[in-house]
Design a protein around this motif. Structure first.
Motif, PDB file in Angstrom:
ATOM      1  N   ASP A 115       0.843  -1.192   0.000  1.00 24.61           N
ATOM      2  CA  ASP A 115       0.000   0.000   0.000  1.00 24.61           C
ATOM      3  C   ASP A 115       0.884   1.250   0.000  1.00 24.61           C
ATOM      4  O   ASP A 115       1.970   1.255   0.589  1.00 24.61           O
ATOM      5  CB  ASP A 115      -0.890  -0.004   1.266  1.00 24.61           C
ATOM      6  CG  ASP A 115      -2.001   1.031   1.175  1.00 24.61           C
ATOM      7  OD1 ASP A 115      -2.350   1.447   0.042  1.00 24.61           O
ATOM      8  OD2 ASP A 115      -2.525   1.432   2.238  1.00 24.61           O
ATOM      9  N   ILE A 116       0.406   2.288  -0.679  1.00 22.39           N
ATOM     10  CA  ILE A 116       1.072   3.592  -0.611  1.00 22.39           C
ATOM     11  C   ILE A 116      -0.011   4.625  -0.315  1.00 22.39           C
ATOM     12  O   ILE A 116      -0.689   5.093  -1.229  1.00 22.39           O
ATOM     13  CB  ILE A 116       1.794   3.941  -1.945  1.00 22.39           C
ATOM     14  CG1 ILE A 116       2.809   2.863  -2.312  1.00 22.39           C
ATOM     15  CG2 ILE A 116       2.484   5.300  -1.831  1.00 22.39           C
ATOM     16  CD1 ILE A 116       3.488   3.097  -3.656  1.00 22.39           C
ATOM     17  N   PRO A 117      -0.213   4.970   0.950  1.00 18.75           N
ATOM     18  CA  PRO A 117      -1.244   5.971   1.249  1.00 18.75           C
ATOM     19  C   PRO A 117      -0.798   7.333   0.717  1.00 18.75           C
ATOM     20  O   PRO A 117       0.279   7.814   1.084  1.00 18.75           O
ATOM     21  CB  PRO A 117      -1.311   5.978   2.784  1.00 18.75           C
ATOM     22  CG  PRO A 117      -0.428   4.871   3.259  1.00 18.75           C
ATOM     23  CD  PRO A 117       0.475   4.472   2.150  1.00 18.75           C
ATOM     24  N   PRO A 118      -1.590   7.956  -0.151  1.00 17.85           N
ATOM     25  CA  PRO A 118      -1.140   9.202  -0.802  1.00 17.85           C
ATOM     26  C   PRO A 118      -1.245  10.440   0.096  1.00 17.85           C
ATOM     27  O   PRO A 118      -0.730  11.493  -0.282  1.00 17.85           O
ATOM     28  CB  PRO A 118      -2.083   9.352  -2.001  1.00 17.85           C
ATOM     29  CG  PRO A 118      -2.974   8.164  -2.019  1.00 17.85           C
ATOM     30  CD  PRO A 118      -2.891   7.480  -0.691  1.00 17.85           C
ATOM     31  N   ALA A 119      -1.873  10.320   1.269  1.00 21.00           N
ATOM     32  CA  ALA A 119      -2.256  11.516   2.035  1.00 21.00           C
ATOM     33  C   ALA A 119      -1.091  12.465   2.322  1.00 21.00           C
ATOM     34  O   ALA A 119      -1.215  13.680   2.102  1.00 21.00           O
ATOM     35  CB  ALA A 119      -2.925  11.094   3.337  1.00 21.00           C
ATOM     36  N   ASN A 120       0.040  11.945   2.811  1.00 20.43           N
ATOM     37  CA  ASN A 120       1.148  12.828   3.207  1.00 20.43           C
ATOM     38  C   ASN A 120       1.657  13.665   2.042  1.00 20.43           C
ATOM     39  O   ASN A 120       1.838  14.881   2.153  1.00 20.43           O
ATOM     40  CB  ASN A 120       2.315  12.014   3.772  1.00 20.43           C
ATOM     41  CG  ASN A 120       1.976  11.408   5.120  1.00 20.43           C
ATOM     42  OD1 ASN A 120       1.036  11.866   5.774  1.00 20.43           O
ATOM     43  ND2 ASN A 120       2.715  10.385   5.517  1.00 20.43           N
ATOM     44  N   ILE A 121       1.896  13.009   0.929  1.00 21.65           N
ATOM     45  CA  ILE A 121       2.432  13.734  -0.233  1.00 21.65           C
ATOM     46  C   ILE A 121       1.363  14.662  -0.812  1.00 21.65           C
ATOM     47  O   ILE A 121       1.649  15.805  -1.188  1.00 21.65           O
ATOM     48  CB  ILE A 121       2.986  12.737  -1.281  1.00 21.65           C
ATOM     49  CG1 ILE A 121       4.307  12.152  -0.759  1.00 21.65           C
ATOM     50  CG2 ILE A 121       3.170  13.409  -2.639  1.00 21.65           C
ATOM     51  CD1 ILE A 121       4.969  11.139  -1.669  1.00 21.65           C
ATOM     52  N   MET A 122       0.116  14.213  -0.841  1.00 21.26           N
ATOM     53  CA  MET A 122      -0.956  15.060  -1.377  1.00 21.26           C
ATOM     54  C   MET A 122      -1.091  16.346  -0.553  1.00 21.26           C
ATOM     55  O   MET A 122      -1.319  17.421  -1.108  1.00 21.26           O
ATOM     56  CB  MET A 122      -2.294  14.292  -1.388  1.00 21.26           C
ATOM     57  CG  MET A 122      -2.408  13.301  -2.540  1.00 21.26           C
ATOM     58  SD  MET A 122      -1.860  13.961  -4.126  1.00 21.26           S
ATOM     59  CE  MET A 122      -3.385  14.068  -4.994  1.00 21.26           C
ATOM     60  N   ALA A 123      -0.943  16.212   0.770  1.00 20.82           N
ATOM     61  CA  ALA A 123      -1.050  17.400   1.629  1.00 20.82           C
ATOM     62  C   ALA A 123       0.040  18.412   1.261  1.00 20.82           C
ATOM     63  O   ALA A 123      -0.193  19.621   1.229  1.00 20.82           O
ATOM     64  CB  ALA A 123      -0.943  16.996   3.095  1.00 20.82           C
ATOM     65  N   LYS A 124       1.237  17.904   0.946  1.00 25.34           N
ATOM     66  CA  LYS A 124       2.339  18.790   0.548  1.00 25.34           C
ATOM     67  C   LYS A 124       2.060  19.454  -0.806  1.00 25.34           C
ATOM     68  O   LYS A 124       2.374  20.633  -1.007  1.00 25.34           O
ATOM     69  CB  LYS A 124       3.648  18.000   0.476  1.00 25.34           C
ATOM     70  CG  LYS A 124       4.249  17.750   1.837  1.00 25.34           C
ATOM     71  CD  LYS A 124       4.880  19.036   2.332  1.00 25.34           C
ATOM     72  CE  LYS A 124       5.667  18.796   3.601  1.00 25.34           C
ATOM     73  NZ  LYS A 124       6.181  20.068   4.128  1.00 25.34           N
ATOM     74  N   PHE A 125       1.500  18.664  -1.729  1.00 24.99           N
ATOM     75  CA  PHE A 125       1.128  19.255  -3.024  1.00 24.99           C
ATOM     76  C   PHE A 125       0.111  20.378  -2.795  1.00 24.99           C
ATOM     77  O   PHE A 125       0.201  21.452  -3.392  1.00 24.99           O
ATOM     78  CB  PHE A 125       0.521  18.205  -3.970  1.00 24.99           C
ATOM     79  CG  PHE A 125       1.538  17.332  -4.684  1.00 24.99           C
ATOM     80  CD1 PHE A 125       2.724  17.863  -5.180  1.00 24.99           C
ATOM     81  CD2 PHE A 125       1.288  15.981  -4.899  1.00 24.99           C
ATOM     82  CE1 PHE A 125       3.645  17.071  -5.854  1.00 24.99           C
ATOM     83  CE2 PHE A 125       2.203  15.175  -5.571  1.00 24.99           C
ATOM     84  CZ  PHE A 125       3.385  15.725  -6.043  1.00 24.99           C
ATOM     85  N   ALA A 126      -0.845  20.136  -1.906  1.00 23.22           N
ATOM     86  CA  ALA A 126      -1.885  21.140  -1.627  1.00 23.22           C
ATOM     87  C   ALA A 126      -1.259  22.406  -1.022  1.00 23.22           C
ATOM     88  O   ALA A 126      -1.758  23.515  -1.199  1.00 23.22           O
ATOM     89  CB  ALA A 126      -2.928  20.563  -0.688  1.00 23.22           C
ATOM     90  N   ASP A 127      -0.125  22.215  -0.365  1.00 22.39           N
ATOM     91  CA  ASP A 127       0.608  23.308   0.269  1.00 22.39           C
ATOM     92  C   ASP A 127       1.495  24.098  -0.683  1.00 22.39           C
ATOM     93  O   ASP A 127       2.206  25.012  -0.255  1.00 22.39           O
ATOM     94  CB  ASP A 127       1.564  22.688   1.299  1.00 22.39           C
ATOM     95  CG  ASP A 127       1.108  22.967   2.701  1.00 22.39           C
ATOM     96  OD1 ASP A 127      -0.045  23.408   2.849  1.00 22.39           O
ATOM     97  OD2 ASP A 127       1.924  22.747   3.625  1.00 22.39           O
ATOM     98  N   GLY A 128       1.574  23.661  -1.931  1.00 23.05           N
ATOM     99  CA  GLY A 128       2.392  24.388  -2.907  1.00 23.05           C
ATOM    100  C   GLY A 128       3.656  23.668  -3.342  1.00 23.05           C
ATOM    101  O   GLY A 128       4.360  24.126  -4.237  1.00 23.05           O
ATOM    102  N   MET A 129       3.976  22.538  -2.703  1.00 24.06           N
ATOM    103  CA  MET A 129       5.117  21.757  -3.210  1.00 24.06           C
ATOM    104  C   MET A 129       4.768  21.257  -4.616  1.00 24.06           C
ATOM    105  O   MET A 129       3.643  20.826  -4.860  1.00 24.06           O
ATOM    106  CB  MET A 129       5.365  20.554  -2.279  1.00 24.06           C
ATOM    107  CG  MET A 129       6.496  19.652  -2.753  1.00 24.06           C
ATOM    108  SD  MET A 129       6.637  18.144  -1.753  1.00 24.06           S
ATOM    109  CE  MET A 129       5.194  17.249  -2.303  1.00 24.06           C
ATOM    110  N   LYS A 130       5.734  21.341  -5.527  1.00 26.93           N
ATOM    111  CA  LYS A 130       5.455  20.916  -6.905  1.00 26.93           C
ATOM    112  C   LYS A 130       6.026  19.541  -7.224  1.00 26.93           C
ATOM    113  O   LYS A 130       5.547  18.844  -8.112  1.00 26.93           O
ATOM    114  CB  LYS A 130       6.031  21.937  -7.908  1.00 26.93           C
ATOM    115  CG  LYS A 130       5.428  23.314  -7.857  1.00 26.93           C
ATOM    116  CD  LYS A 130       3.907  23.339  -7.947  1.00 26.93           C
ATOM    117  CE  LYS A 130       3.349  22.865  -9.267  1.00 26.93           C
ATOM    118  NZ  LYS A 130       1.855  22.800  -9.209  1.00 26.93           N
ATOM    119  N   VAL A 131       7.100  19.167  -6.527  1.00 30.28           N
ATOM    120  CA  VAL A 131       7.740  17.882  -6.835  1.00 30.28           C
ATOM    121  C   VAL A 131       8.040  17.110  -5.553  1.00 30.28           C
ATOM    122  O   VAL A 131       8.686  17.626  -4.636  1.00 30.28           O
ATOM    123  CB  VAL A 131       9.074  18.086  -7.604  1.00 30.28           C
ATOM    124  CG1 VAL A 131       9.675  16.729  -7.983  1.00 30.28           C
ATOM    125  CG2 VAL A 131       8.866  18.929  -8.848  1.00 30.28           C
TER     126      VAL A 131
END
Ligand code: ADP
Ligand code: ASP
Ligand code: MG
Length: 412
Positions: A115-131
């Protein structure tokens, strides 16, 4: 924002210059409006060096510590890639497998992603991280230990992220500009394929074409990931490289799509075992428990209640097989005269979904090898492939002769 997964293999991140070049490619996709997940391999040669150090330190090593050491190459490139992107004013952050987390089984050195829960990385994308730069090849077991996914495993990391994040595409950047009819390093007339079916790619990969790890193709097939292989060294158009896709998307194809080979095989023969029900189960259970990946199997003709059992396995597992058989004999599970290992063989295979409807491919393959004076030691077939075990010294010759005979240098 649509998500794109871009994976850079070892040669594509082998130096700081190459990391910069790869980062520029990433920047181009960010500018198009994607949130990008970059999966990186270790710098080329690094993982081999780490594996070597483990073997030198401890020949029958503890696989948990193997993973602790061998996973580290990817940590370096992930951090360097994130720094390089930041230098280019692209908001980027690196992630090791456990931080995401990439949750895997506890089968160390060959763990599977669960499993790869996307939540942590998605939260960063929502914060403006692009990569998000993710260290490939590694994950974390239910016990909380670092695992690795088997050699070439960053491909699988990439496809698994593409599935988990519903990415628009998974681009595998490597040192060749796509999937070829055979390894272009062995046959200079190898031809790049614009498209290849999942089924054929799966066979080619599992038979030795290391351009994609087998498991990555399985995952792409199961989760319908749009998977593309392309070069990190050339400027790329949107339809560059090779698309791995459903067979329905391919109009014309040769009966044989490609030739694969696996150089470092061994043929082992257990001489004079009792020919009784359950003997194969006893032998192959013991080998499997000893960590031996058996490939081909032949049971020879029995005489006076005794028979010989032959199998092939990776050459570096010969010692494990020997230990497993000695243990099974000591436990009274089997008895045998001797175990002979031929460590000088290679496997050559032809693959193509056209074999489902065309006969004569096997006959032609055997004739071609015979014309070159190459002796076949073991044969196996499935619906879309034929494999033979031959002396390693003839491997290149066999690949080239088969490539030629099946007309693979020309499109269908
Ligand atoms: P990376 O480090 O980018 O993951 P790999 O070395 O794992 O790259 O895989 C790319 C290599 O796979 C190529 O350099 C090529 O030698 C080899 N290869 C084997 N079979 C094929 C094939 N059919 N098509 C393309 N490359 C192949
Ligand atoms: N660095 C690992 C290996 O060499 C994983 C990868 O490159 O895919 O096997
Ligand atoms: Mg690879």
């Amino acid at each position: 924002m649509p998500v794109l997964v871009m994976k850079f293999g070892g040669t594509s991140v082998a130096t700081l210059d190459r990391i910069r070049r790869a980062a520029k490619r990433v920047g181009v996709e960010v500018a198009k409006g994607y949130d990008v997940i970059v999966i990186v391999s270790a710098m080329s040669g690094k993982t081999n060096e780490l594996v070597g150090w483990v073997g030198e330190t401890s020949p029958m090593y503890d696989a948990r510590e193997y993973d602790a050491v061998v996973s580290s190459g990817e940590n370096v490139t992930a951090g360097l890639m994130a720094l390089t992107l930041q230098e280019m004013d692209v908001p980027a952050r690196s992630w090791q497998g456990w931080q995401v987390p990439v949750m895997t089984t506890s089968a160390h050195a060959s763990a599977r992603i669960e499993d790869i829960p996307p939540a942590n990385i998605m939260a960063k994308f929502a914060d403006g991280m692009k990569v998000a730069v993710v260290a490939g090849f590694q994950g974390v077991s239910p016990e909380g230990r670092i695992t690795t996914l088997g050699r070439g495993g960053s491909d699988t990391t990439a496809v698994a992220f593409a599935a988990a994040f519903k990415a628009e595409r998974c681009d595998i950047y490597t040192d060749v500009d796509g999937v070829y009819t055979t390894d272009p390093r062995v046959e200079s007339k190898a031809r790049k394929l614009d498209k290849i079916s999942f089924e054929e790619m799966l066979e080619l990969a599992s038979l030795g074409a290391k351009v994609l790890q087998t498991r990555s193709v399985e995952l792409a097939m199961r989760y319908k990931v749009k998977l593309r292989v392309l070069s990190s060294f050339e400027e790329q158009s949107d339809d560059a490289g090779t698309l791995v896709c459903d067979e329905e998307e391919i109009m014309e194809s040769n009966v044989v799509a490609g030739v694969a080979f696996s150089r470092d095989e061994a043929k082992m023969t257990l001489v004079s075992v009792a020919d009784r029900p359950g003997i194969a189960a006893a032998i192959f259970t013991a080998l499997s428990e000893g960590g031996v990946n058996v490939d081909m199997i032949v049971q020879n003709i029995a005489e006076e209640g005794r028979t010989d059992m032959t199998w092939s396995c990776p050459v570096d597992q010969v010692k494990h097989a020997d230990v497993a058989m000695k243990k099974a004999a000591a436990d009274g599970v089997i008895n045998y005269d001797e175990l002979i290992a031929d460590e000088g063989v290679a496997k050559v295979s032809v693959v193509g979904i056209g074999m489902r409807s065309h006969t004569g491919v096997a006959a032609k393959m055997f004739q071609v090898l015979s014309n070159e004076g190459i002796n076949i030691k073991v044969i196996t077939t499935s619906e879309i492939k034929i494999s033979v075990l031959i002396d390693r010294k003839y491997m290149e010759l066999a690949v080239q002769a088969l490539h030629d005979a099946f007309g693979l240098d020309k499109a269908a």
